[in-house]
Design a protein around this motif. Sequence first.
Motif, mmCIF file in Angstrom:
data_model
loop_
_atom_site.group_PDB
_atom_site.id
_atom_site.type_symbol
_atom_site.label_atom_id
_atom_site.label_comp_id
_atom_site.label_asym_id
_atom_site.label_seq_id
_atom_site.Cartn_x
_atom_site.Cartn_y
_atom_site.Cartn_z
ATOM 1 N N UNK A 180 30.289 49.502 26.606
ATOM 2 C CA UNK A 180 31.591 50.046 26.998
ATOM 3 C C UNK A 180 31.970 51.249 26.134
ATOM 4 N N UNK A 181 31.687 51.154 24.829
ATOM 5 C CA UNK A 181 31.979 52.293 23.950
ATOM 6 C C UNK A 181 31.078 53.480 24.294
ATOM 7 N N UNK A 182 29.812 53.201 24.627
ATOM 8 C CA UNK A 182 28.886 54.274 24.988
ATOM 9 C C UNK A 182 29.322 54.966 26.269
ATOM 10 N N UNK A 183 29.909 54.207 27.193
ATOM 11 C CA UNK A 183 30.409 54.815 28.425
ATOM 12 C C UNK A 183 31.494 55.841 28.112
ATOM 13 N N UNK A 184 32.406 55.478 27.228
ATOM 14 C CA UNK A 184 33.476 56.399 26.855
ATOM 15 C C UNK A 184 32.936 57.609 26.104
ATOM 16 N N UNK A 204 45.413 51.690 22.122
ATOM 17 C CA UNK A 204 46.825 52.081 22.091
ATOM 18 C C UNK A 204 46.973 53.600 22.164
ATOM 19 N N UNK A 205 46.072 54.319 21.480
ATOM 20 C CA UNK A 205 46.174 55.782 21.450
ATOM 21 C C UNK A 205 45.843 56.411 22.795
ATOM 22 N N UNK A 206 45.071 55.707 23.629
ATOM 23 C CA UNK A 206 44.619 56.297 24.893
ATOM 24 C C UNK A 206 45.760 56.419 25.898
ATOM 25 N N UNK A 212 45.645 61.198 34.756
ATOM 26 C CA UNK A 212 45.853 59.840 35.267
ATOM 27 C C UNK A 212 44.531 59.093 35.436
ATOM 28 N N UNK A 213 43.543 59.763 36.011
ATOM 29 C CA UNK A 213 42.249 59.104 36.212
ATOM 30 C C UNK A 213 41.518 58.886 34.889
ATOM 31 N N UNK A 214 41.686 59.815 33.949
ATOM 32 C CA UNK A 214 41.102 59.623 32.620
ATOM 33 C C UNK A 214 41.728 58.417 31.933
ATOM 34 N N UNK A 215 43.043 58.254 32.091
ATOM 35 C CA UNK A 215 43.735 57.105 31.516
ATOM 36 C C UNK A 215 43.217 55.796 32.117
ATOM 37 N N UNK A 255 40.261 55.164 33.565
ATOM 38 C CA UNK A 255 38.896 54.888 33.104
ATOM 39 C C UNK A 255 38.892 54.438 31.650
ATOM 40 N N UNK A 256 39.684 55.119 30.812
ATOM 41 C CA UNK A 256 39.734 54.750 29.403
ATOM 42 C C UNK A 256 40.276 53.351 29.183
#
Length: 734
Positions: free
Chosen positions: A404-408, A477-479, A675-678, A680-681
């Motif tokens: 999951x971290x690698x995806x981001x 939280x930061x995302x 919005x879409x980045x949020x 996915x994140x």
Amino acid sequence: MAVPQNSTGENGFCFAQTLDFSHPSPPPGEAGQTFDAVSGQETCDTALSNGTASSIAPSPSDSCAEPLCSTTSGEEETQFNKEVKYVSAEGEELACGWGGFTPSCLQPFNTSKGILFFLCVASFLQGMTVNGFINTVITSIERRFDLHSYQSGLIASSYDIAACVCLTFVSYFGGTGHKPRWLGWGVLVMGLGSLLFALPHFTTGRYEVHSVAEVGVCGGNQSLPCTQAASSMSSYRFVFMLGQFLHGMGATPLYTLGVTYLDENVKTNYSPVYIAVFYTAAILGPAAGYLVGGMFLNIYTEIGREIDITPENTLWVGAWWIGFLGAGAASLLISIPILGYPQRLPGSQRYIVMRVSEAHQLKDGSHKKASDPDFGKTVKDLPRSVLLLLKNSTFIFLCLAGATEATLIAGMSTFGPKFLESQFSLSASEAATFFGYLVVPAGGGGTFLGGFLVNKFKLRCSGIIKLCLLCTVSSLLAIFIFFIHCPNMPMAGVTQTYKGSALPGGHLNLTAACNAQCGCLQETYSPVCGSDDIMYYSPCHAGCKKVYKNLKKGKKVYHDCSCVENALLPGPGDAEAGKCTSSCARRPLLLFFMFVVILFTFLSSIPALTATLRCVSDSQRSFALGIQWIVVRTLGGIPGPIAFGSMIDKSCLLWQDQCGEQGSCYVYQNSAMSRYTLIAGLVYKVLGTTFFIVACLLYKPPPPETAPGSSDASENGNCDLQEHKPSLPAEEDI
């Protein structure tokens, strides 16, 4: 044979009894030990060379030749009553060199710090090439060799495909083989891949720009041939794919065998710091790739040739190939010293025999099979090795969290520059350079800080997983910052009408009364910024009739633009080539929280890697890293950019029109992109948090009796004349 025991006095002195090997003792002074009760100092004349007690003079290449005991009064020591293990060196060659050529001038580099330096250079070059140059120049390669987006996607994926194919073989057999040779040959293959990637520039003809200065101006020649045959240049994609495949093959040993080689040759609590330095170099590599690659893109691909277009022109192709030539040559050079290192460093055996197992305990006790010295050396043990790892629930969930971290990370590295380009209205080279400045302190600093924290607080496996969980929650939280965005710069016919009223998304109206007589084509996209701070699709769509070059800025300036309002004088205004500059007030806030997201994402990378190394048996470390990389690449690295890319494409406002066929996206809607980045994140961060929680809950440490009471009580010295199973000797200052 009498087994020596250690005891600790009230004052913290380390009393070590004389070794009795049940044979005639050597003469006094040759191999003995004296203790000065007055000074509280202990002098060890016994030289412990790779676990073997010896009375002969140590060789210059043996880093254990110096006395290992140096204990001062007042230091807190821990009492151990464990059996001492002695490991024979068996005549193994530990000198640095190539074959029989082992000059003495090379031996000072035959240390953990020496191999760390060369591995850092190799990881820096790998990151700069694969994750930096490739992402920066992919647009130029598409334009130069007439490639479609899916073809360039195959080029990027070839690296991960090669890694997945080679990982099992390399990690399994390389884990029990000569690791520096695997590493050296891997770096050499990686260098050949970089040189091969640059080859098409030299085997093709010159890049010809089929345009003149007047094309795109109202009333100029607007004709573009749409019946061109498929270009043979696109067949060069197979050369690029082969180059990327060699990159993947060469980098496979680097992040599996390289990590375990460092881990085996340094003290256990220093291992996270060494690995953090190694991975920090790998993170700084892409940042350098973005910065250097962005500079090379401002140089025309045919160096020395004068042309009349600027980097802002959509027909511009930068010197994409220079970086691959330099990185390839450097990789070939750095592979030579790596090939010269021995199978293990002098003095490293004491760290191996003293390492305390923190492997996850299986209910059926099958994890004990991996303790067999002969386990994992034949192909027959491969299925059993895989089965042992699959039974290790902590390892499995750490792999899933890593995916999951690698995806981001893959999504951020691929589309981070595009996000900045759209939000802040930057050019491609400016966005790449800007993103590089962001990644250097956040990614590099987070990677190093993660390893430092593990070492500083002497965290064990359970504590390390909790640290990973804390970092993931912080970045989660930061995302939420992606709730806000910078507004799109107004663009006539795309975001608003020529009269200033808003246009609904997806409805283009590029024709107006001011440019109706110009005969503009939608295929000619060359944005200009009018003097009224409104962007236009092209000089033609702005109604511009004259052009000249601004010598100060190096950009073309268009005059007599009928669609542009002149704020000072009545009549047509002017326009300048390129996008309008954004003055978004939310820019600092967005950049700060993007920095926080990147920082905490990379902050958990080294602790997660350290937890992976500690939750499996020592003999399975290389193989476990190989399996983890397969999971990470299959579930994260390969689908990550595809998932992020498909979501970002949903926010596209203006698509390229290639003679009726849809091409790449020209303009994105910033609000939809955020919005879409949020979304996915949040999805991937919530999954990562869940996996770390499950890994922490399922982890079952070894029984308490095998754990050390207090390792590393003193930073300056512990008595390590004998090699104790539960304790690690103090090492020199890093």
